[in-house]
Structures are given as C-alpha cells and as structure tokens.
Design an enzyme around this catalytic site. Structure first.
Site, PDB file in Angstrom:
ATOM      1  N   GLY A   7       0.855  -1.173   0.000  1.00  0.00           N
ATOM      2  CA  GLY A   7       0.000   0.000   0.000  1.00  0.00           C
ATOM      3  C   GLY A   7       0.888   1.220   0.000  1.00  0.00           C
ATOM      4  O   GLY A   7       2.084   1.135   0.316  1.00  0.00           O
TER       5      GLY A   7
ATOM      6  N   GLN B 108       3.165  10.037   1.269  1.00  0.00           N
ATOM      7  CA  GLN B 108       4.455   9.345   1.113  1.00  0.00           C
ATOM      8  C   GLN B 108       5.171   9.761  -0.167  1.00  0.00           C
ATOM      9  O   GLN B 108       6.368   9.510  -0.307  1.00  0.00           O
ATOM     10  CB  GLN B 108       4.260   7.831   1.124  1.00  0.00           C
ATOM     11  CG  GLN B 108       3.867   7.290   2.490  1.00  0.00           C
ATOM     12  CD  GLN B 108       3.794   5.785   2.458  1.00  0.00           C
ATOM     13  OE1 GLN B 108       2.769   5.217   2.113  1.00  0.00           O
ATOM     14  NE2 GLN B 108       4.895   5.122   2.791  1.00  0.00           N
TER      15      GLN B 108
ATOM     16  N   CYS C 259       7.405  -0.046   6.311  1.00  0.00           N
ATOM     17  CA  CYS C 259       6.861   1.107   5.592  1.00  0.00           C
ATOM     18  C   CYS C 259       7.900   1.583   4.593  1.00  0.00           C
ATOM     19  O   CYS C 259       9.091   1.648   4.921  1.00  0.00           O
ATOM     20  CB  CYS C 259       6.548   2.214   6.596  1.00  0.00           C
ATOM     21  SG  CYS C 259       5.860   3.702   5.864  1.00  0.00           S
ATOM     22  N   LEU C 260       7.440   1.949   3.387  1.00  0.00           N
ATOM     23  CA  LEU C 260       8.374   2.445   2.370  1.00  0.00           C
ATOM     24  C   LEU C 260       9.049   3.745   2.832  1.00  0.00           C
ATOM     25  O   LEU C 260      10.135   4.078   2.370  1.00  0.00           O
ATOM     26  CB  LEU C 260       7.649   2.683   1.043  1.00  0.00           C
ATOM     27  CG  LEU C 260       7.062   1.436   0.373  1.00  0.00           C
ATOM     28  CD1 LEU C 260       6.334   1.814  -0.906  1.00  0.00           C
ATOM     29  CD2 LEU C 260       8.137   0.396   0.094  1.00  0.00           C
TER      30      LEU C 260
ATOM     31  N   HIS D 111      -2.702   1.043   8.710  1.00  0.00           N
ATOM     32  CA  HIS D 111      -1.375   1.623   8.493  1.00  0.00           C
ATOM     33  C   HIS D 111      -1.430   2.709   7.403  1.00  0.00           C
ATOM     34  O   HIS D 111      -0.943   3.823   7.595  1.00  0.00           O
ATOM     35  CB  HIS D 111      -0.399   0.508   8.093  1.00  0.00           C
ATOM     36  CG  HIS D 111       0.964   0.985   7.696  1.00  0.00           C
ATOM     37  ND1 HIS D 111       2.108   0.582   8.348  1.00  0.00           N
ATOM     38  CD2 HIS D 111       1.389   1.823   6.706  1.00  0.00           C
ATOM     39  CE1 HIS D 111       3.156   1.163   7.780  1.00  0.00           C
ATOM     40  NE2 HIS D 111       2.739   1.913   6.774  1.00  0.00           N
ATOM     41  N   GLU D 112      -2.038   2.369   6.257  1.00  0.00           N
ATOM     42  CA  GLU D 112      -2.069   3.325   5.132  1.00  0.00           C
ATOM     43  C   GLU D 112      -2.876   4.561   5.491  1.00  0.00           C
ATOM     44  O   GLU D 112      -2.493   5.685   5.173  1.00  0.00           O
ATOM     45  CB  GLU D 112      -2.651   2.673   3.875  1.00  0.00           C
ATOM     46  CG  GLU D 112      -1.837   1.524   3.308  1.00  0.00           C
ATOM     47  CD  GLU D 112      -0.356   1.836   3.168  1.00  0.00           C
ATOM     48  OE1 GLU D 112       0.002   3.002   2.918  1.00  0.00           O
ATOM     49  OE2 GLU D 112       0.450   0.906   3.334  1.00  0.00           O
TER      50      GLU D 112
ATOM     51  N   HIS E 220      -1.324   7.290   7.559  1.00  0.00           N
ATOM     52  CA  HIS E 220      -0.469   8.245   6.847  1.00  0.00           C
ATOM     53  C   HIS E 220      -1.220   9.542   6.535  1.00  0.00           C
ATOM     54  O   HIS E 220      -0.625  10.618   6.484  1.00  0.00           O
ATOM     55  CB  HIS E 220       0.027   7.644   5.522  1.00  0.00           C
ATOM     56  CG  HIS E 220       1.220   6.753   5.666  1.00  0.00           C
ATOM     57  ND1 HIS E 220       2.422   7.185   6.157  1.00  0.00           N
ATOM     58  CD2 HIS E 220       1.402   5.441   5.342  1.00  0.00           C
ATOM     59  CE1 HIS E 220       3.297   6.181   6.143  1.00  0.00           C
ATOM     60  NE2 HIS E 220       2.702   5.108   5.665  1.00  0.00           N
TER      61      HIS E 220
HETATM   62 ZN    ZN Z   1       3.670   3.292   5.483  1.00  0.00          ZN
END
Ligand code: ZN
Length: 178
Positions: free
Chosen positions: A49, A54, A102-103, A144-145, A148
């Site tokens: 995701g 991000q 996480c990216l 999680h997404e 953000h």
């Molecule tokens: Zn993340």
C-alpha cells in the site's frame, strides 16, 4: 506514468494531516494521472500500500494491492483498490500484533497492535462510494495506510520498542515465527 520519489521518516510532509480530495479535483486528468503514478510507485518498491503523503502530496488518497509480494511473502492476494477520503470505523476493540514495515521507514520492522476488524468507507477513483469490511492483516494494512493521511507512522504505534528490528534481523530471527 512515472515512479514518484518516496518521502522518508523525518520529512515534515509525513507528519501533516492531509486535505480531502474534492469530487471535481478527483475526476480531473492530473489527479487521475497522479493515482496511476501512485500505483506504479507502490508496485516499483514492492509496497502492499502507499498513501499520497508518502510521495509528497498532502491529499487524502491511498492505494493498496497485494499480489505475491516479495516483501510480505505470507500475505494472501488483495485486489488493487484506490481509497479517496477514507473513513475508518473499528468494528471491534479486539487487537492483534502485526509486524509492520513502511516504504517511508526503510528496512525497519516493528510489532504494532491493530484492531482486528474494521470498516472503510471511501470513494473509488471515479468518486463512487465504496464500503469494505476488512479483518486481520488486511485490516492492519489499511489502518497503516490510512494513518499516513493523519500524519502518523507505524513507529508511533509500536507499543514495545524492543520489537524494532532491521529487515535482515527480522528475516533471520522472526519471519514466519508468529
Ligand atoms: Zn507506510
């Protein structure tokens, strides 16, 4: 189509509350192209995701997809879904621990308590309303997404900081153990 640059932890863009997307904005060509780029960026970096902040865009948009993901090989498939202006409702107070990465927090995993069952109400990329119930790992990925969009990172929610682990050590000591 473009691969967008991913903001890393410490970048203030990750700590801002994102703005809602208007219906008019959503349907215009630049925003649709942005969504395509967001999807390509998630796929390029093997994310399950990714959320707009991000990639330095403070808008309430996120995408999710799981298809034989090398970073999360145990996860079952989840079809590509675009979430615009999502709202989360917890359907239970029960929590479970999820190993998250996480990216924007490269090469780190940590155990995060997440609600077991949630509902997400949102628009799809055409502005149609969608409502989705999710359980277990998918509920955790969605939480999680969508965090953000409110400027929260999973590291904020790690309850036991002794679980913070580099990816290599995670794979060596913890992967597939629980
Ligand atoms: Zn993340």
């Amino acid at each position: 189509m473009a691969i967008l640059k991913v903001a890393a932890m410490g970048n203030p863009v990750l700590r801002k509350v994102s703005e809602p997307v208007t219906a008019e904005e959503l349907l215009c060509r630049p925003f649709q192209t942005f969504l395509d780029d967001l999807i390509d960026t998630m796929r390029e970096y093997d994310g399950v995701g990714i959320a707009a902040p991000q990639v330095h865009v403070g808008k309430r948009a996120a995408v999710m997809e799981v298809h034989q993901n090398p970073r999360y090989p145990q996860l079952p498939d989840f079809p590509l879904t675009v979430f615009i202006n999502p709202l989360v409702t917890f359907l239970t107070d029960e929590e479970f621990d999820m190993w998250e990465g996480c990216l924007s927090v490269p090469d780190i995993r940590g155990k995060v308590p997440r609600k077991k069952k949630i509902r997400v109400d949102a628009w799809d990329r055409q502005g149609q309303t969608i409502s989705m119930d999710a359980e277990g790992v998918f509920a955790a990925v969605l939480q999680h997404e969508l965090d953000h969009l409110d400027g929260k990172l999973f590291v904020d929610r790690v309850r036991d900081t002794s679980t913070l682990t580099f990816l290599k050590e995670y794979q060596r000591y913890f992967a597939g153990k629980d």
